[in-house]
Design an enzyme around this catalytic site. Structure first.
Site, PDB file in Angstrom:
ATOM      1  N   GLY A  12      22.594  48.025  44.901  1.00 31.02           N
ATOM      2  CA  GLY A  12      21.742  47.379  45.889  1.00 31.02           C
ATOM      3  C   GLY A  12      21.116  48.306  46.903  1.00 31.02           C
ATOM      4  CE  LYS A  37      19.309  49.240  35.163  1.00 32.21           C
ATOM      5  NZ  LYS A  37      19.415  49.661  36.570  1.00 32.21           N
ATOM      6  CG  ASP A  50      17.042  46.720  37.585  1.00 34.06           C
ATOM      7  OD1 ASP A  50      16.906  45.735  38.331  1.00 34.06           O
ATOM      8  OD2 ASP A  50      18.104  47.373  37.497  1.00 34.06           O
ATOM      9  CG  ASP A  52      10.904  42.450  33.158  1.00 40.59           C
ATOM     10  OD1 ASP A  52      10.009  42.443  32.284  1.00 40.59           O
ATOM     11  OD2 ASP A  52      12.100  42.212  32.914  1.00 40.59           O
ATOM     12  N   GLY A 110      20.041  54.603  36.580  1.00 40.91           N
ATOM     13  CA  GLY A 110      21.415  54.209  36.346  1.00 40.91           C
ATOM     14  C   GLY A 110      21.721  52.825  36.886  1.00 40.91           C
TER      15      GLY A 110
END
Length: 243
Positions: A12, A37, A50, A52, A110
Site C-alpha cells: 500500500g 507483475k 495493478d 490495468d 513486486g
C-alpha cells in the site's frame, strides 16, 4: 539488458503508481516499455488489477501478469490457500530476460515488500532482482515509521547484492505534517543520496495526460523527469530533525 524492479517498504505504499510513472516517462521518450507483475494477489479473475492501473495511467499496453490469486495474502500464502501452483520466480526471470532482449525497458513490480515470499522455498523479489542483475526502486511512505521500514529494506538489499536505483515517496500529501517534513532529510541519509522522487497523493485519480505531466514533475532526471530533490527539501523539509 535494461530491467528495473519496483519494490516497496510494505504493502500500500504506491508501487503501482510509481511503476506507471516510470513507464509513462519512458514511453513518452519513445522507448519500448514492458511491465511485468510476477504475482497479483487480492484480486479475483476478471477484476481490474495493478497492470490495468498501469495501462490506464501510462497508456502502456505491453503488460505481463504471470499469476493471480484472489486472497489478499503474500503470493506464497495466496497460492497455498487457493490450492494453486505458486509463482516460480526462476521462470519469471526467464520471461523478463526474454522481454528485455527486444524492449528498451522492462519494469517488474513486486507484491508487498522486498522479502515477501513467492513460493514455499522462500524466493523473493530481491532474489529476482539479483538473478536479473537489476537495480531496484524503493517506494516508501512519508509518515511516522517509514524510516525504520526504509532502513530495513535498504539493508536487506545491500545484504543480498541488490543495487538501489533510488528511494521514491509513493504518496506525498498536499499538507505534510512536521514528521513527514522531517523525514525527508532522514530518508536521504538512509539512501545515501537525494530522493529520487515524490508522487503527489491522489495521482492515481488523474487521466493519462495529467498523469504524464505529474510523473515528469515527480521523478528525478535519471528516470526522465524533472524532480529537484534540493528544491523539494527546501520547500517541505525541516532544518531541525523531528525523528
Amino acid at each position: 539488458m535494461s530491467v528495473l524492479v519496483v519494490t516497496g517498504t510494505c504493502t500500500g505504499v504506491g508501487k503501482t503508481v510509481v511503476t506507471a510513472a516510470l513507464a509513462a516517462l519512458a514511453a513518452a521518450r519513445g522507448a519500448s516499455v514492458a511491465v511485468v507483475k510476477p504475482g497479483q494477489t487480492g484480486v479475483a479473475p476478471g477484476e481490474p488489477g495493478d497492470l490495468d492501473e498501469v495501462r490506464r495511467l501510462a497508456a502502456v499496453t505491453d503488460l505481463h501478469e504471470t499469476a493471480r490469486f484472489p486472497d489478499p495474502m503474500s503470493p506464497a500464502a495466496a497460492a497455498r490457500h487457493a490450492g494453486l501452483p505458486p509463482v516460480r520466480l526462476t521462470e519469471v526471470a526467464a520471461t523478463v530476460s526474454g522481454l528485455a532482449e527486444t524492449r528498451d525497458l522492462v519494469l517488474v513490480e513486486g507484491a508487498g515488500g522486498l522479502l515477501v515470499r513467492y513460493d514455499e522455498e522462500g524466493a523473493t523479489i530481491a532474489d529476482l532482482a539479483r538473478w536479473l542483475g537489476a537495480a531496484a526502486v524503493v517506494v516508501t511512505r512519508p509518515d511516522l515509521g517509514t524510516l525504520n521500514h526504509t532502513a530495513l529494506t535498504l539493508e536487506a538489499m545491500a545484504h543480498r547484492g541488490v543495487l538501489p536505483a533510488g528511494v521514491v515517496v509513493g504518496a506525498w500529501p498536499a499538507d505534510p505534517d512536521p514528521v513527514m517534513r522531517g523525514n525527508i532529510r532522514d530518508l536521504e541519509t538512509l539512501a545515501a543520496r537525494p530522493l529520487a522522487g515524490a508522487l503527489p497523493a491522489g495521482a492515481a485519480s488523474l487521466d493519462a495526460m495529467e498523469f504524464l505531466v505529474t510523473a515528469h514533475r515527480a521523478l528525478a532526471p535519471v528516470f526522465g523527469g524533472a524532480f529537484d530533490a534540493a528544491a523539494f527539501r527546501a520547500t517541505y523539509g525541516l532544518d531541525k530533525e523531528i525523528q
